[in-house]
Structure formats: C-alpha cells, structure tokens
Design an enzyme around this catalytic site. Structure first.
Site, PDB file in Angstrom:
ATOM      1  N   LYS A   1      -0.594   4.731   4.707  1.00  0.00           N
ATOM      2  CA  LYS A   1      -1.282   3.908   5.368  1.00  0.00           C
ATOM      3  C   LYS A   1      -0.897   3.646   6.704  1.00  0.00           C
ATOM      4  O   LYS A   1       0.377   3.271   6.943  1.00  0.00           O
ATOM      5  CB  LYS A   1      -1.661   2.597   4.711  1.00  0.00           C
ATOM      6  CG  LYS A   1      -2.599   1.624   5.230  1.00  0.00           C
ATOM      7  CD  LYS A   1      -2.883   0.180   4.073  1.00  0.00           C
ATOM      8  CE  LYS A   1      -3.967  -0.680   4.766  1.00  0.00           C
ATOM      9  NZ  LYS A   1      -5.305  -0.057   5.290  1.00  0.00           N
TER      10      LYS A   1
ATOM     11  N   HIS B   1       0.901  -1.313  -0.152  1.00  0.00           N
ATOM     12  CA  HIS B   1       0.090  -0.121  -0.128  1.00  0.00           C
ATOM     13  C   HIS B   1       1.026   1.402  -0.004  1.00  0.00           C
ATOM     14  O   HIS B   1       2.026   1.193   0.051  1.00  0.00           O
ATOM     15  CB  HIS B   1      -1.016   0.167   1.274  1.00  0.00           C
ATOM     16  CG  HIS B   1      -2.256  -0.923   1.090  1.00  0.00           C
ATOM     17  ND1 HIS B   1      -2.097  -2.234   1.515  1.00  0.00           N
ATOM     18  CD2 HIS B   1      -3.386  -0.670   0.677  1.00  0.00           C
ATOM     19  CE1 HIS B   1      -3.131  -2.728   1.171  1.00  0.00           C
ATOM     20  NE2 HIS B   1      -4.114  -1.592   0.617  1.00  0.00           N
TER      21      HIS B   1
END
Length: 268
Positions: free
Chosen positions: A160, A156
């Site tokens: 995040k 990600h």
C-alpha cells in the site's frame, strides 16, 4: 433481467482479479472491458484466463476505444490514472465506481465537478461492513462527545502506497464532523520524542504496514476508567468487490450525482 455491462480498470492487479471473478459469478452483470496500463505484460490476453475462465474479452490499455458499450467503470487504481479515466467516462457518459484512495482535496473537487454529468459512487472503502462501522462511529461520537480521547489505528499490506489509509481518514472525518471539529486542524499523524500532553480535541492516527494484511481499522474512544474500541478486519478482498458491485447496481438508477456507500446502503 437487465444485464449491467461492467468495465474494470487495473484488471490484472490484486483487486482487479477479484472483481473479474465476482463479475463472472454474477447473474446480472457481464464483463464489457478489462483495462490496464500500456506496459502491462497481459495486454491483449483473454481477461478470463487470469481467473481460469476465458471470456473472450481481451485486456486493453486504450480506454477511449474499449469503454463504449459499458454502463459502469469500476476503478481501484491510483489518483492520476483514475482522474484520466474519469475524463474519458465523463465525455462518454459512462458511470463510475471509484475505490481509489489518496486523492488531494483539489482532486476530489474534480470528481465532484464530473458528477454533474455522470453518476459516481466514490468511497475510500467499498466494504459493506466498513460502511456500517462509519455509522457506528457517528453514533458513538454523538453520545460520548468530548469526554473521550480518540485514536485511529490502521494496518495494511506492504504494497500500500498511501498512509493513513483512505478508510482511516474517513473514520476521522466522520468522528470530527459529529463532534464539530475540523479534522485538518486536530489530526495528529505521528508522534516522536517529547510531544507534551495530549490535546483534548486531538484525533490521532497510527499506521502499520506489513505482509499481506488486507485491511484492519480500529477507532479507540479512551475515557477515564474505560475505553470503547470499534474494529473492522477484512480477511479477503472479496468484501470490497461485493460492495463495488452493489454500488454499480445502485448507479443503474442514477443519472448523475456524487454518492458514497452510505447512499448505496441507505444509511443516510
């Protein structure tokens, strides 16, 4: 045609703006409230200006006063905020689509309790493709059984804050449940140094964070002489918004209960 009134929490964030855009493009939905934190610099500005299409809905921080008139609140924020919003929605009888990740087991029980009064779709990933992948993982695990080592890799963007991702954990849960394993006992979240041989029942997780990666997830079933990899790659947050709006439409026919995207897509 029945028009659904949709409120968006975290409306000025990356996901919030995509939701605003998708709602504006929808013929059966209208934005009823745009919400964000008290210190947000966009408060009281027209939410539509964030996507270049003024709509007359100001961005507010007071959920109690802003939510009445909404049918569904879509929330992709953080656990503490989502739980606060949940209490307000439960009291007001407003349904919720929750894409927030990082909840503890106890916090998930709070969602379950609230679903006695309102209908909730809670899923760690709202993507239609990801939820089809969950079904594929169930099928793969049911056929491959215990003859394959299982590893889950996810990547990600740098912003995040939780790891592994909620989607990766759900992948592990689906596989573990299919194989009658307890994920809390067989999951390995990191390896370093002399770890010894891999335990056969282990489900390993590896996490990558960097750049603007929207979300990549791969489950590896590694056997002797072959391996199977089931992968989903998201290239745009629109895939999550499409699923969230589909979930909101599903809730229109539900009075209460806790659902996930498998229910929304009829994959049970």
């Amino acid at each position: 045609m029945t028009i659904l009134n949709i409120a968006v929490a975290g409306s000025t964030g990356r996901m919030g703006r995509v939701l605003l855009e998708m709602i504006a493009e929808s013929s059966d939905m209208r934005l009823s409230a745009a919400l964000d934190q008290k210190d947000n610099p966009f408060l009281m500005k027209d939410a539509g200006e964030l996507i270049g299409s003024p709509c007359g809905i100001p961005i507010k921080s007071d959920f109690v006063s802003a939510l009445p008139g909404s049918d569904v609140l879509i929330d992709f924020t953080r656990p503490a905020g989502t739980l606060a919003h949940l209490a307000i929605c439960r009291n007001a009888g407003i349904k919720m689509v929750i894409g927030t990740t990082g909840f503890s087991a106890a916090e998930k029980e709070v969602l379950k309790a609230a679903s006695e009064d309102i209908a909730i779709v809670f899923a760690p990933n709202m993507s239609v493709g990801v939820n089809v992948m969950f079904k594929l993982l169930e099928v793969a695990a049911s056929k491959l059984l215990n003859d394959y080592d299982i590893e889950i890799v996810e990547a990600h963007h740098r912003h995040k804050v939780d790891a592994p991702s909620g989607t990766a954990l759900r992948m592990g849960e689906v596989i573990a449940q299919t194989l009658n394993r307890d994920l809390t006992k067989v999951a390995v979240y990191g390896r370093e140094g002399v770890t010894g041989e891999r335990a056969a029942e282990t489900i390993g997780f590896a996490t990558i964070r960097g750049g603007d990666i929207v979300g990549d997830h791969t489950a590896i079933f590694a056997g002797i002489g072959e391996r199977i990899e089931i992968t989903h790659k998201a290239s745009s947050r629109k895939t999550f918004a499409v699923g969230a709006l589909r979930a909101a439409r599903f809730l229109a026919t539900q009075r209460n209960g806790l659902f996930d995207m498998q229910d929304v897509l009829g994959l049970r």
